[in-house]
Motif scaffolding. Structure first.
Motif, PDB file in Angstrom:
ATOM      1  N   TRP A 157       0.845  -1.204   0.000  1.00 22.12           N
ATOM      2  CA  TRP A 157       0.000   0.000   0.000  1.00 22.12           C
ATOM      3  C   TRP A 157       0.879   1.252   0.000  1.00 22.12           C
ATOM      4  N   ARG A 158       1.927   1.247   0.805  1.00 26.63           N
ATOM      5  CA  ARG A 158       2.828   2.412   0.855  1.00 26.63           C
ATOM      6  C   ARG A 158       3.549   2.606  -0.472  1.00 26.63           C
ATOM      7  N   VAL A 159       3.984   1.501  -1.084  1.00 21.60           N
ATOM      8  CA  VAL A 159       4.652   1.603  -2.385  1.00 21.60           C
ATOM      9  C   VAL A 159       3.709   2.206  -3.419  1.00 21.60           C
ATOM     10  N   THR A 160       2.448   1.792  -3.365  1.00 18.76           N
ATOM     11  CA  THR A 160       1.465   2.326  -4.301  1.00 18.76           C
ATOM     12  C   THR A 160       1.252   3.820  -4.083  1.00 18.76           C
ATOM     13  N   GLU A 161       1.168   4.235  -2.806  1.00 19.62           N
ATOM     14  CA  GLU A 161       0.970   5.652  -2.516  1.00 19.62           C
ATOM     15  C   GLU A 161       2.166   6.502  -2.946  1.00 19.62           C
ATOM     16  N   GLU A 162       3.380   5.960  -2.808  1.00 16.28           N
ATOM     17  CA  GLU A 162       4.567   6.756  -3.078  1.00 16.28           C
ATOM     18  C   GLU A 162       5.005   6.718  -4.538  1.00 16.28           C
ATOM     19  N   SER A 163       4.747   5.583  -5.207  1.00 17.98           N
ATOM     20  CA  SER A 163       5.247   5.445  -6.577  1.00 17.98           C
ATOM     21  C   SER A 163       4.155   5.342  -7.623  1.00 17.98           C
ATOM     22  N   GLY A 164       2.912   5.130  -7.189  1.00 15.71           N
ATOM     23  CA  GLY A 164       1.825   4.989  -8.144  1.00 15.71           C
ATOM     24  C   GLY A 164       1.775   3.629  -8.811  1.00 15.71           C
ATOM     25  N   ALA A 165       2.401   2.622  -8.199  1.00 16.57           N
ATOM     26  CA  ALA A 165       2.372   1.280  -8.777  1.00 16.57           C
ATOM     27  C   ALA A 165       0.954   0.715  -8.732  1.00 16.57           C
ATOM     28  N   ALA A 166       0.725  -0.274  -9.585  1.00 15.87           N
ATOM     29  CA  ALA A 166      -0.601  -0.881  -9.652  1.00 15.87           C
ATOM     30  C   ALA A 166      -0.842  -1.725  -8.408  1.00 15.87           C
ATOM     31  N   PHE A 167      -1.720  -1.239  -7.547  1.00  9.68           N
ATOM     32  CA  PHE A 167      -1.972  -1.923  -6.285  1.00  9.68           C
ATOM     33  C   PHE A 167      -2.646  -3.269  -6.513  1.00  9.68           C
ATOM     34  N   ALA A 168      -3.496  -3.365  -7.536  1.00 15.75           N
ATOM     35  CA  ALA A 168      -4.179  -4.628  -7.820  1.00 15.75           C
ATOM     36  C   ALA A 168      -3.176  -5.720  -8.176  1.00 15.75           C
ATOM     37  N   THR A 169      -2.157  -5.351  -8.978  1.00 14.55           N
ATOM     38  CA  THR A 169      -1.140  -6.338  -9.365  1.00 14.55           C
ATOM     39  C   THR A 169      -0.333  -6.796  -8.153  1.00 14.55           C
ATOM     40  N   LEU A 170       0.057  -5.838  -7.301  1.00 17.31           N
ATOM     41  CA  LEU A 170       0.813  -6.191  -6.101  1.00 17.31           C
ATOM     42  C   LEU A 170      -0.004  -7.094  -5.182  1.00 17.31           C
ATOM     43  N   THR A 171      -1.285  -6.794  -5.040  1.00 14.88           N
ATOM     44  CA  THR A 171      -2.147  -7.606  -4.176  1.00 14.88           C
ATOM     45  C   THR A 171      -2.320  -9.011  -4.736  1.00 14.88           C
ATOM     46  N   GLU A 172      -2.472  -9.104  -6.046  1.00 14.63           N
ATOM     47  CA  GLU A 172      -2.621 -10.431  -6.666  1.00 14.63           C
ATOM     48  C   GLU A 172      -1.366 -11.271  -6.475  1.00 14.63           C
TER      49      GLU A 172
END
Length: 265
Positions: free
Chosen positions: A166-181
């Motif tokens: 979640w923090r990586v997504t907030e800071e870098s804009g990475a795809a949170f859905a992909t990370l969660t999967e």
């Protein structure tokens, strides 16, 4: 009735009826009230209930009743400890499975385009460990911090990885859905290894339980051979030493076997 049998019966009945029933509404209590209730339900806080029947049996039947009562308490406590540990391991496994299922729902909702708050709501409906992060998201609070706090429970340590994602997504804009999967896939593979390890260790646990019960068969065999082992164990000083040593070794063996047979993954 044999004095030893009467003392054991009194102790067993006291242990049975002194244990309070589990309430379904405990989770609604405040933390302080829950702590007080847990203290009241603690076996240590109710051990004094064993004193009246033990004292009565000792006064009426002599030292044999006291020794038998103490041995019965030790056996009941050992069985209760093993059952509590088994239930704890079972609840941990259930929590891990629920978190993996909740992550699947979270990933699917995010992939479908739902906002993170709505996705967390779906995950919270699957796993109670997501309720705190969902509440934090609704209030605009720090969701990764809430996930980290929820990860302190046994079996919920994987939520720390979700907090990091979640923090990586907030800071870098990475795809949170992909990370969660990917996190769900990793946890599912890890859980498969864990179950395989549990199955491999089941034989060792069964052997330990059988060895712990063997002294009872030895006592029964003694009676079949015409001896009176319980009288020796509960009325003579050498018997008291043997009884105490046997119980101590049995408890130590079960604890040691449980420790080495618990997978650390």
């Amino acid at each position: 009735m044999n004095p030893a049998a009467l003392a054991a019966l009194l102790t067993f009945l006291t242990c049975t009826f002194a244990r309070p029933p589990r309430s379904a509404g405990v989770h609604r209590l405040t933390p302080a009230a829950r702590t007080r209730r847990a203290h009241l339900r603690s076996p240590n806080s109710r051990i004094w209930l064993l004193a009246p029947p033990t004292a009565l049996a000792t006064a009426l039947l002599g030292p044999q009743a006291l020794v038998t009562a103490l041995a019965a308490v030790a056996v009941v406590a050992l069985i209760a400890h093993q059952r509590a540990r088994h239930q704890n391991q079972k609840s941990i496994a259930t929590r891990r499975a629920n978190i993996i299922e909740a992550l699947d729902v979270l990933s699917a909702d995010l992939t479908a385009g739902r906002p993170p708050i709505a996705a967390l709501e779906g995950a919270a409906s699957i796993s109670p460990d997501f309720e705190l992060p969902y509440a934090a998201a609704k209030l605009g609070a720090d969701v990764p911090a809430a996930l980290t706090r929820a990860a302190v429970k046994p079996g919920a340590t994987s939520l720390r990885a979700l907090a990091a994602a979640w923090r990586v997504t907030e800071e870098s804009g990475a795809a949170f859905a992909t990370l969660t999967e990917r996190l769900a896939d990793y946890l599912r593979a890890d859980e498969a290894i864990h179950r395989q390890t549990e199955s491999s260790l089941a034989g060792a646990r069964s052997t330990a339980r059988i060895l712990a019960v063997l002294p009872a068969f030895g006592i029964a065999l003694g009676y079949l051979l015409g001896a009176d082992p319980l009288t020796f164990l509960t009325t003579t000083p050498p018997g008291w030493v043997c009884l105490a040593a046997g119980l101590a070794l049995t408890a130590t063996g079960l604890h040691w076997t449980t420790q080495i047979a618990t997978p650390q993954i």
